[in-house]
Design an enzyme around this catalytic site. Structure first.
Site, PDB file in Angstrom:
ATOM      1  N   ASP A  24      -0.358  -8.026   1.907  1.00 34.58           N
ATOM      2  CA  ASP A  24      -0.107  -6.607   1.676  1.00 34.58           C
ATOM      3  C   ASP A  24       1.393  -6.340   1.552  1.00 34.58           C
ATOM      4  OD1 ASP A  24      -0.650  -3.960   1.251  1.00 34.58           O
ATOM      5  OD2 ASP A  24      -0.851  -3.447   3.360  1.00 34.58           O
ATOM      6  N   HIS A  51       0.809  -1.214   0.000  1.00 33.88           N
ATOM      7  CA  HIS A  51       0.000   0.000   0.000  1.00 33.88           C
ATOM      8  C   HIS A  51       0.850   1.275   0.000  1.00 33.88           C
ATOM      9  CE1 HIS A  51       0.783  -0.733   4.321  1.00 33.88           C
ATOM     10  NE2 HIS A  51       0.861   0.577   4.376  1.00 33.88           N
ATOM     11  N   SER A  59       5.059   2.640   7.991  1.00 36.76           N
ATOM     12  CA  SER A  59       4.767   1.350   7.390  1.00 36.76           C
ATOM     13  C   SER A  59       6.030   0.781   6.754  1.00 36.76           C
ATOM     14  CB  SER A  59       3.660   1.490   6.342  1.00 36.76           C
ATOM     15  OG  SER A  59       3.314   0.235   5.816  1.00 36.76           O
TER      16      SER A  59
END
Length: 1255
Positions: free
Chosen positions: A174, A152, A226
């Site tokens: 992901d 993402h 992240s």
């Protein structure tokens, strides 16, 4: 002067001038480590002892900096105070130095801690930022020779080599991944699946790992993090961060990690946000801007700022916008104690209170709502007054401000009293909310006194202590056990709940109207506007003014009303306040003092006094508080009981071999198993045998005895009838013939009387007097025949006990298949017999068996809160309802309200006034902490944690019991499953609440009913797709008071909590232990697990290399059946050579404790075994030889034990040989009687027929 000299840790430092001394020349030298420690200790003591300090000398060369000055920079707050005092002293001697001040500001920056420094060092060449438009959007890291980056996170890796790699996407996790070049693999992270509970490290400090979840303190980590790795103390990666979600005071992280097999696993908490640095945009006048950087702020443009917040009230970045609007750019960021400064956007108000000191009134401290759902005895109130702000709107702790007819006044919070049945203790207040601890009562009253006037407001509300756990205590105990509970947080942190605000309606302020001569003058306050409405001589005037204005048409003050208009402050959207005219700008602020997860001390009831009996347990209970007692059977039918015990009682329960469990109060569960014991002796006399079997199998014993009695009775009756019939048939012909002479043998067999004898007694008397030898022969012949036949039948009959023998088939040469019981803690031993090889022992013990269903979250339900818009009042006109779009929203128009009212609406007209009332339903403020989740459960997967020993190789492994996933160890390939029984304790619909699981048939999404579970439904706790059906009905408002009355069904969630049955934790069959996160059942004793082994040739041993027994004899030294390894067998042997041999019982009669034994050339070996057989007889395999063991077993002495029996229970105990002997003797004697009767009848019949034919 003093009697002794003062002692100092070192010589006092003389006073030095405040200017730094000239720097001494420095020569590089190596200080011993011990000398450095002494020097640091001396310097620390000096800092703590003396106040007059000179400035730190200029920094030395870089090599000396970390040794001498780094520890000084890490001093605590106490040294900071000294620096401030030192600055004050310097200010007296000379002007301040701007450079020095700037330097001091830089030195106050927090230095990274040890964990952060370690992670930064490791991340320097193994973690790479991902850039997007010149900003860091996330991170990529190199782990185990592979590059990982969150899928993402958009942008380009800040490394030319890694950015050129072609990545593969794994949308399930992901992640994007790629193999790194060979020259970079030496600098990659290592990863590990070992994650013991504790603390780990990442870029921002410590990460706590507990119950399979990674959490950090709230505020640590945010968007842009992240892809950062989490490391253990050895620098190995245990997880990669993808996002997070705030859960009270901590933030739960979404991570990707690895399991024991090296398989990637993703864990994502509910409502988790991805932490890529994506800028949220807000809107102002058709122009977008970053929500964190608004063009205006409240302190500079309050009205415009409220309008901006109203436009973006539903924007995902509303919280960022609100925080930025409150903190104007350039303003100094304050400490965390000043959070929630957003309430300076609001003001207090006056509202109607139903019960003041005398009747109802317009009160400055009207109570809007009361909540007491926590387990700590605290109460949260929402009032019209505010706390933590002074009359000017500045932050001021322990202060209450209130509205007194348009004037904002303040009072110290300690002058405000709150009481129920007794006074309450006010903990703190923030905004419109007050947190207090109150005793039990049916109403709550708030009051204060100002200028000899007492203001009070009371509302009916049942305040009571909500205990947590299984004991209904009324006060928290001093000692006890810690248990998870929900408590009201004592801080004002943002926990995701909001309270709705809007611009206040117009208020009449008579102080703005004055009489100047013969005309009326209206003077609005400086910086505000006023709405003027007058009726003067038939002329109506309605005008908004900003400055003073004179109205010459009006000559009396009563002809005009001045309404104070405010568009720079919000008030709570109360149903007791009129709504502002037009489109009202609304907003929302955070609710403080929400429910949060915590730990509460719960009492422990006195332990019950337990008395064990035969298959029974007696509990003597003496609780201090009403305490719940829950029991269940650990079988297929739990037959659970759930009882509230308030007084000392005695309860008796039956216990079976499959187990029984009871939970007393907050004590942990206790389990008991019955053993196959009973009074009497299965190898004793008949009455002892009957007593033994009657207690073990009462119905079977009674049935068997009844059958035996019936057989004996029928046998005796049949034999008697046959004898009488034969005698009559034999004697009839001779009775019909006068002076007939009967043969001697026939007279003896038929007991014929002589001519002189008429009755049996007369015949016996005749024989006794005339021929006693014949008398005794006559009596002994039937008895002798009976004894002889009985002995013959006893010798012929073969006594065979009925046993169920389960034989294990021999394994093939390379593959071996077997089946083990699916019961944790029960060892299973077998061997592999392969031609030409010695038997290979295999031992398997399941330590834990998990059954994890596939669940789908249908919806979340919790308490609802009824939202009521401030009523829209229109004087002298009509209104209509606007379209409804909120959950369960109701709208009604009422006419003829507020005639000539001076308080609230201030209408001139009589019946032409109208009010629009609106009410709707929303989730409660505490829904995040107190809610239930409705799941649909589907196919379950099974995991088994096994201790496996194959030969001399052992391993502890986890295997998926699906028949497909193999486990490899030491060359052995093991495949388990699928389970023999497709069973699960979970129904198709289950509910999770407070860490427990309930089988409950909840209504489908969108089909909830008022007052029942599911009356409000939402897909997730934070989603906005709320469905509600609460039977909300609006009522006509009462004239004279502005309000929105309504009726509504009670909360179905609250009713379900009161009526719910015990959870599956206490009612699941087969002794299942139920857990959450994830939802699973553990150690269910049901079914069996098929096992398939692929064993390499290297693990087998040739027969020629193992001992061979030439002679063996087995003797049972001691045997207690139905007890854990209560049998001891001694095998005397002679072996060809010494060595190690596998031992095994092919049948299921006995379970061995040993899997292999050491043999000498000659000697004896002791083997422990368990059996459920009274008279066991089994073949014991030692290497390739067999020996038979048999003997008698006695019942165990203990009726009840605290652990299950470690032996196969696929059959029941056999009937003892002694019992068979007595039984066959009894049945054999009855058969002999019948046989004798039949023989006699046959002889007589043959004789009669022959005689008739002869005649």
């Amino acid at each position: 002067m003093f009697p002794f000299q003062p002692m100092y840790p070192m010589q006092p430092m003389p006073y030095r001038n405040p200017f730094a001394a000239p720097r001494r020349p420095w020569f590089p030298r190596t200080d011993p480590f011990l000398a450095m420690q002494v020097q640091e200790l001396t310097r620390s003591m000096a800092n703590l002892t003396f106040k007059q300090r000179r400035e730190a000398p200029p920094e030395g060369p870089p090599a000396k900096k970390p040794k001498r000055e780094a520890p000084q920079k890490q001093k605590g707050g106490g040294q900071g105070k000294k620096k401030k005092n030192q600055g004050k002293k310097k200010a007296k001697t000379g002007p301040p130095n701007p450079k020095a001040q700037n330097g001091n500001k830089k030195k106050t920056n927090k230095k990274p801690g040890k964990r952060q420094r370690m992670v930064m060092k490791l991340e320097s060449d193994k973690t790479f930022p991902i850039m997007l438009e010149g900003k860091i959007n996330g991170y990529a890291c190199v782990v185990g020779g592979k590059l990982f980056r969150p899928m993402h996170v958009e942008g380009k890796i800040d490394n030319d080599v890694l950015a050129a790699l072609k990545t593969k996407k794994a949308s399930k996790y992901d992640l994007e991944y790629a193999d790194v070049p060979q020259n970079m693999r030496a600098d990659t992270f290592k990863y590990t699946h070992e994650k013991p509970q504790g603390y780990y490290s990442w870029h921002h400090g410590a990460v706590q790992y507990e119950n399979g979840r990674f959490t950090v303190p709230k505020g640590v980590g945010a968007k842009g993090d992240s892809g950062r790795p989490i490391l253990d103390n050895q620098g190995r990666v245990v997880a990669i961060v993808l996002g997070g979600v705030n859960e009270g005071s901590r933030t739960a992280l979404s991570v990707v990690m690895w399991n024991e097999k090296g398989v990637t696993v993703k864990y994502t908490p509910e409502n988790c946000e991805q932490w890529s640095l994506v800028t949220t945009m807000c809107l102002l006048a058709n122009v977008t801007f970053p929500c964190a950087q608004p063009p205006i702020c409240y302190d500079r443009k309050p009205a415009e700022t409220l309008a901006m917040l109203s436009v973006n009230v539903d924007n995902p970045g509303y919280d960022e916008l609100l925080e930025a609007a409150v903190k104007c750019p350039g303003r100094k960021r304050r400490s965390t104690e000043e959070l929630f400064k957003e309430y300076k956007l609001t003001r207090p108000y006056m509202a109607r209170c139903i019960r003041c000191a005398v009747g109802s009134c317009h009160s400055p401290i009207a109570i809007e709502a009361v909540k007491s759902d926590g387990h700590d005895g605290y109460v949260r109130l929402q009032t019209s007054s505010q706390y933590g702000l002074d009359s000017s709107g500045n932050l001021k702790g322990r202060t209450m401000r209130y509205d007194m007819h348009g004037t904002i006044e303040e009072i110290p919070l300690h002058q405000v009293s709150l009481h129920t049945s007794r006074p309450c203790h006010i903990v703190d207040g923030h905004g419109y909310f007050l947190l207090a601890r109150c005793p039990a009562g049916d109403s709550i009253t708030m009051e204060f006194k100002k200028d000899a006037v007492t203001h009070s407001c009371s509302v009916p509300y049942e305040v009571k202590f909500n205990p947590v756990g299984r004991e209904l205590y009324t006060h928290p105990p001093e000692h006890g056990a810690e248990q998870a509970c929900q408590v009201y947080a004592h801080d004002a942190q943002n926990r995701g709940a909001y309270v709705e605000m809007h611009l206040p309606g117009s208020e009449v302020d008579s102080s703005l109207v004055s009489l100047s001569g013969s005309s009326v003058t209206v003077t609005p306050p400086a910086g505000t506007s006023a709405l003027v409405e007058c009726e003067c001589g038939g002329t109506k005037i309605s005008e908004t003014i900003n400055t003073a204005k004179q109205f010459s048409q009006c000559t009396k003050k009563e002809q005009c009303r001045a309404y104070r208009l405010q568009n720079d402050k919000w008030v709570y959207n109360s149903d007791k306040l009129p709504k502002a005219a037009g489109a009202t700008l609304k907003g929302k602020l955070h609710v403080p003092f929400l429910l949060a997860d915590g730990k509460c001390t719960v009492p422990l009831a006195p332990e019950p006094m337990i008395t064990f009996g035969f298959r029974s347990v007696s509990l003597k209970l003496h609780p201090k508080n009403p305490t719940y007692l829950t029991t269940r059977q650990l079988a297929d039918e739990p037959h659970y009981t759930h009882e509230l015990i308030s007084e000392p009682v005695v309860r008796n329960f039956s216990v079976t071999e499959k187990g029984w469990e009871f939970v007393w109060g907050n004590h942990p569960p206790k389990r008991f198993w019955a053993q196959e014991t009973a009074p009497g002796n299965p190898h004793g006399l008949p009455h002892e045998v009957i007593t033994h079997y009657y207690h073990r199998y009462p119905m079977s014993t009674i049935l068997g005895l009844s059958i035996c009695a019936a057989i004996v009775t029928v046998s005796i009756a049949a034999s008697t009838w046959l004898l009488c019939k034969s005698r009559v048939s034999c004697l009839t012909p001779y009775r019909l013939t006068p002076n007939a002479r009967m043969p001697l043998c026939l007279a003896v067999l038929c007991c014929a009387r002589t001519a002189r004898a008429e009755t049996t007694w007369e015949s016996l008397d005749h024989l006794w007097n005339n021929n006693q030898q014949m008398f005794w022969i006559q009596l002994l012949i039937p008895l002798a025949a009976l004894i002889v036949v009985t002995r013959l039948l006893r010798c012929v009959c073969c006594v065979v006990p009925f046993l169920v023998v389960a034989g294990a088939a021999g394994a093939g040469a390379y593959e071996h298949a077997t089946t083990m019981p699916s019961q944790a803690g029960i060892p299973y031993n077998t061997i592999v017999n392969r031609a030409g090889y010695a038997p290979l022992p295999i031992s398997i013990t399941p330590t834990k068996i998990k059954l994890i269903p596939t669940v789908n979250l249908e919806y979340v339900t919790c308490h609802y809160k009824t939202g009521m818009d401030s009523p829209a009042i229109k004087c002298c006109g009509s209104q209509e309802c606007t379209p409804t779009y909120r959950p369960d929203e109701q709208c009604k128009v009422f006419t003829g309200v507020y005639p000539f009212m001076w308080g609230g609406a201030y209408c001139f007209c009589d019946t032409e006034n109208t009010q629009v009332s609106k009410a709707y339903v929303m989730k409660s403020d505490d829904c995040l902490a107190d809610h239930a989740e409705a799941y649909k459960a589907h196919t379950a997967s099974v995991q088994a944690f096994l201790n496996i020993t194959v030969g001399e190789h052992s391993i502890v492994t986890t295997v998926y019991v699906n028949g497909e996933t193999p486990v490899n160890f030491n060359g052995v390939k093991l495949t388990a499953g699928p389970l023999s029984t497709a069973w699960t304790p979970f129904d198709r619909k289950i509910v999770q609440y407070a860490g427990e699981i309930y089988n409950y048939d909840f209504p489908e999404y969108g089909a909830g009913q008022p007052g029942a579970f599911g009356d409000i439904q939402s897909r997730t706790v934070s989603s906005s797709d709320l469905y509600a059906n609460t039977n909300l009905v609006l009522q006509r408002p009462k004239a004279g008071a502005i309000h929105v009355p309504y009726t509504q069904a009670p909360s179905g969630f609250e009713q379900w909590k009161k009526d719910k049955a015990p959870s599956l934790k206490f009612t699941a069959p087969f002794g299942c232990e139920i857990y959450t996160n994830p939802i699973r059942a553990e150690n269910c004793a049901v079914g069996s697990i098929p096992l398939a082994f692929d064993i390499p040739d290297a693990l087998f041993t040739r027969v020629s290399e193992t001992p061979t027994l030439s002679a063996a004899e087995c003797t049972l030294n001691e045997c207690v059946y139905s007890s854990d390894f209560g049998g001891i067998a001694t095998v005397k042997y002679s072996a060809s050579k010494s060595g190690k041999c596998a031992v095994h019982v092919p049948s299921g009669t006995a379970t061995l404790k040993e899997a292999a034994i050491e043999l000498a050339e000659q000697g004896s070996a002791t083997i422990h075994f368990s059996t459920a057989n009274i008279h066991p007889e089994f073949r014991l395999q030692i290497c390739t030889s067999y020996v038979t063991c048999k003997g008698d077993c006695h019942p165990p002495k203990d009726h009840i034990v605290t652990h299950p029996q470690y032996h196969a229970q696929t059959f029941t105990a056999a009937v003892s040989k002694t019992a068979w002997t007595w039984l066959t003797s009894l049945l054999g004697g009855s058969a002999v009687i019948i046989i004798i009767g039949l023989v006699l009848a046959t002889i007589v019949a043959m004789y009669v027929l022959t005689n008739q034919k002869h005649n």
